[in-house]
Design a protein around this motif. Structure first.
Motif, PDB file in Angstrom:
ATOM      1  N   LEU A  92       0.758  -1.160  -0.042  1.00 19.74           N
ATOM      2  CA  LEU A  92       0.089  -0.058   0.048  1.00 19.74           C
ATOM      3  C   LEU A  92       0.931   1.301  -0.033  1.00 19.74           C
ATOM      4  O   LEU A  92       0.595   2.082  -0.612  1.00 19.74           O
ATOM      5  CB  LEU A  92      -1.032  -0.057   1.138  1.00 19.74           C
ATOM      6  CG  LEU A  92      -2.084  -1.000   1.123  1.00 19.74           C
ATOM      7  CD1 LEU A  92      -2.869  -1.279   2.397  1.00 19.74           C
ATOM      8  CD2 LEU A  92      -3.210  -0.512   0.194  1.00 19.74           C
ATOM      9  N   MET A 108      -1.354  -3.114  -6.192  1.00 21.62           N
ATOM     10  CA  MET A 108      -2.814  -3.469  -6.062  1.00 21.62           C
ATOM     11  C   MET A 108      -2.881  -4.835  -6.439  1.00 21.62           C
ATOM     12  O   MET A 108      -4.009  -5.449  -5.779  1.00 21.62           O
ATOM     13  CB  MET A 108      -3.639  -2.525  -6.707  1.00 21.62           C
ATOM     14  CG  MET A 108      -3.638  -0.856  -5.952  1.00 21.62           C
ATOM     15  SD  MET A 108      -3.666  -0.962  -4.125  1.00 21.62           S
ATOM     16  CE  MET A 108      -1.986  -0.984  -3.920  1.00 21.62           C
ATOM     17  N   PHE A 129     -10.158  -0.979  -6.379  1.00 21.22           N
ATOM     18  CA  PHE A 129      -9.117  -0.013  -5.806  1.00 21.22           C
ATOM     19  C   PHE A 129      -9.279   1.424  -6.444  1.00 21.22           C
ATOM     20  O   PHE A 129      -9.381   1.292  -7.675  1.00 21.22           O
ATOM     21  CB  PHE A 129      -7.619  -0.693  -5.969  1.00 21.22           C
ATOM     22  CG  PHE A 129      -7.622  -1.999  -5.289  1.00 21.22           C
ATOM     23  CD1 PHE A 129      -7.132  -2.189  -4.040  1.00 21.22           C
ATOM     24  CD2 PHE A 129      -7.684  -3.058  -6.120  1.00 21.22           C
ATOM     25  CE1 PHE A 129      -6.947  -3.327  -3.282  1.00 21.22           C
ATOM     26  CE2 PHE A 129      -7.490  -4.427  -5.579  1.00 21.22           C
ATOM     27  CZ  PHE A 129      -7.195  -4.451  -4.130  1.00 21.22           C
ATOM     28  N   ARG A 131      -7.132   5.304  -6.069  1.00 19.52           N
ATOM     29  CA  ARG A 131      -6.084   6.247  -5.245  1.00 19.52           C
ATOM     30  C   ARG A 131      -6.444   7.690  -5.740  1.00 19.52           C
ATOM     31  O   ARG A 131      -6.973   7.890  -6.780  1.00 19.52           O
ATOM     32  CB  ARG A 131      -4.780   5.914  -5.721  1.00 19.52           C
ATOM     33  CG  ARG A 131      -4.464   6.200  -6.951  1.00 19.52           C
ATOM     34  CD  ARG A 131      -2.774   6.099  -6.999  1.00 19.52           C
ATOM     35  NE  ARG A 131      -2.232   6.548  -8.372  1.00 19.52           N
ATOM     36  CZ  ARG A 131      -0.932   6.683  -8.692  1.00 19.52           C
ATOM     37  NH1 ARG A 131      -0.239   6.499  -7.819  1.00 19.52           N
ATOM     38  NH2 ARG A 131      -0.489   6.769  -9.720  1.00 19.52           N
ATOM     39  N   ILE A 159      -5.589   5.535  -0.849  1.00 18.45           N
ATOM     40  CA  ILE A 159      -6.152   4.411  -1.398  1.00 18.45           C
ATOM     41  C   ILE A 159      -7.166   3.679  -0.760  1.00 18.45           C
ATOM     42  O   ILE A 159      -7.197   3.899   0.597  1.00 18.45           O
ATOM     43  CB  ILE A 159      -4.804   3.411  -1.554  1.00 18.45           C
ATOM     44  CG1 ILE A 159      -3.783   3.934  -2.240  1.00 18.45           C
ATOM     45  CG2 ILE A 159      -5.555   1.928  -1.890  1.00 18.45           C
ATOM     46  CD1 ILE A 159      -2.691   2.815  -2.369  1.00 18.45           C
ATOM     47  N   CYS A 161     -10.180   0.599  -0.949  1.00 19.71           N
ATOM     48  CA  CYS A 161     -10.696  -0.625  -1.588  1.00 19.71           C
ATOM     49  C   CYS A 161     -11.968  -0.898  -1.286  1.00 19.71           C
ATOM     50  O   CYS A 161     -12.337  -0.827   0.123  1.00 19.71           O
ATOM     51  CB  CYS A 161      -9.720  -1.724  -0.965  1.00 19.71           C
ATOM     52  SG  CYS A 161     -10.092  -3.304  -1.434  1.00 19.71           S
TER      53      CYS A 161
END
Length: 396
Positions: A92, A108, A129, A131, A159, A161
């Motif tokens: 990450l 990712m 995912f 960002r 980030i 998820c």
């Protein structure tokens, strides 16, 4: 992170705002019966159709919905060993620092591959995912204008998820406007259920406008039911404690100290004393560290509540018996989530009653005509389904 930190970033997940921007999105499709990635797509978020962007924004906001300790958990990463090459914190962090979108996607992808190892999902799964950057305005003084405040912001790259199951559409009859006829719907493509994410996380955590890369905010799909395997094996995180766990531990410790029987006035005093620890004045900020209940606080709370025979040794022995740890701490907000909400349950074979902790003083258990009864003192007429209940002088 405290509830105010989470609430602020959560409300920023909307289009056409300059306080939160999403740069990249990476979707992974995982088949139920296989331990491999079936399909993946990576692109700039801005290239999605606006309707897709809106659907995803709603989904991301739902990931961060819920209370801390109930659906959201701040998880501390375990220390990485030399043998670990796919530690979640490293993946990450490197993804967060990646300059190119392809490099971010590769990090990712490593996380997604961890999700399919030795895991059998109930349905096909889509893992998303993203960002981006979150901008939090500094608090301005009364002399500053809105423009002045925007000149200074705290920037946090992040980030997020989101994990979502897929559903097959139900067979139906549709009307074809072109051919002007009724026909069966043969389109059975999986539908991604974006309205009810089954899990996810936000990295990094942040407190007082500072990023904390040693913690990740994990989101469970159901209240008080975190996926411990996901936390341990995918996020490489330490064990978390739910609000329900803390509440159960507290109740068992009190039972060990005072016994299984207690009058309602004392019980009400106990919850009131704990609630006072969680109070935050309107002009005060949410504390960075939530107040906790340890063995010293338990002794103090019980003595303040009228249990004058309590001593330190009895409390310490209770901690040893229940959790085998005299240094164990419980979050006060887990024991009394909201003093004004009906969070105290009175359970009987006839009926279950929920009541606010401060109203326990109006509840008594009495013996009437050889039967155990619950007596609730009220100051106004009792209304049941719109009907005013007639007073009956049965206990005089």
């Amino acid at each position: 992170m405290n509830k105010n930190d989470i609430a602020d970033i959560r409300k920023r997940f909307k289009l056409d705002t300059d306080l939160l921007t999403i740069t990249d999105i990476y979707n992974v499709y995982i088949r139920q019966e296989s331990n491999e990635i079936f399909h993946e797509e990576s692109q700039a978020f801005a290239l999605l159709e606006r309707e897709q962007q809106e659907l995803f924004m709603t989904n991301f906001k739902k990931v961060l919905g819920g209370k801390l300790g109930v659906k959201l958990f701040e998880v501390k990463f375990e220390r990485q060993t030399e043998e670990q090459t796919d530690h979640a914190q490293q993946l990450l962090y490197e993804g967060l620092q990646a300059e190119e979108a392809d490099q971010w996607r590769d990090e990712m992808q490593h996380l997604a591959l961890k999700m399919v190892q030795d895991v059998q999902y109930e349905k096909d799964l889509v893992v998303t995912f993203i960002r981006g950057n979150y901008f939090k305005k500094t608090k301005r003084s009364s002399e500053e204008s809105e423009i002045d405040a925007r000149d200074e912001v705290f920037t946090t790259p992040f980030i997020l998820c989101s994990m979502n199951q897929t559903d097959l559409p139900k067979r139906s009859i549709v009307f074809d406007f072109i051919e002007r006829e009724f026909k069966s719907n043969t389109m059975l493509d999986p539908i991604i259920n974006l309205t009810s994410p089954i899990g996810g996380f936000l990295f990094p955590c942040f407190t007082d406008n500072a990023a904390d890369v040693n913690h990740v905010l994990y989101a469970a799909g159901k209240a008080n039911k975190p996926d411990y395997q996901f936390i341990e094996n995918i996020l490489n995180g330490e064990e978390v404690v739910t609000a329900a766990d803390d509440k159960a531990v507290f109740e068992e410790i009190v039972k060990q100290v005072v016994g299984g029987e207690v009058d309602t006035e004392t019980l009400g005093n106990v919850y009131e004393a704990i609630y006072r620890l969680t109070e935050v004045e309107e002009d005060e900020e949410e504390p960075e560290e939530p107040p906790v209940i340890d063995k010293f606080q338990v002794e103090r709370v019980l003595k303040m509540s009228g249990v004058d025979y309590v001593d330190a040794k009895a409390v310490e022995a209770a901690f040893e018996t229940v959790v085998d740890d005299t240094t164990y701490e419980m979050k006060a907000s887990h024991i009394v989530p909201s003093y004004t909400s009906k969070s105290i349950k009175i359970e009987t074979k006839v009926a279950n009653i929920s009541i606010s902790p401060q109203d326990l003083k109006y509840v008594k258990q009495v013996n009437y005509d050889g039967k155990q009864c619950i007596l609730i003192e009220v100051e106004e007429d009792t209304i049941i389904e719109g009907f005013k209940v007639i007073s009956e002088d049965l206990l005089t």
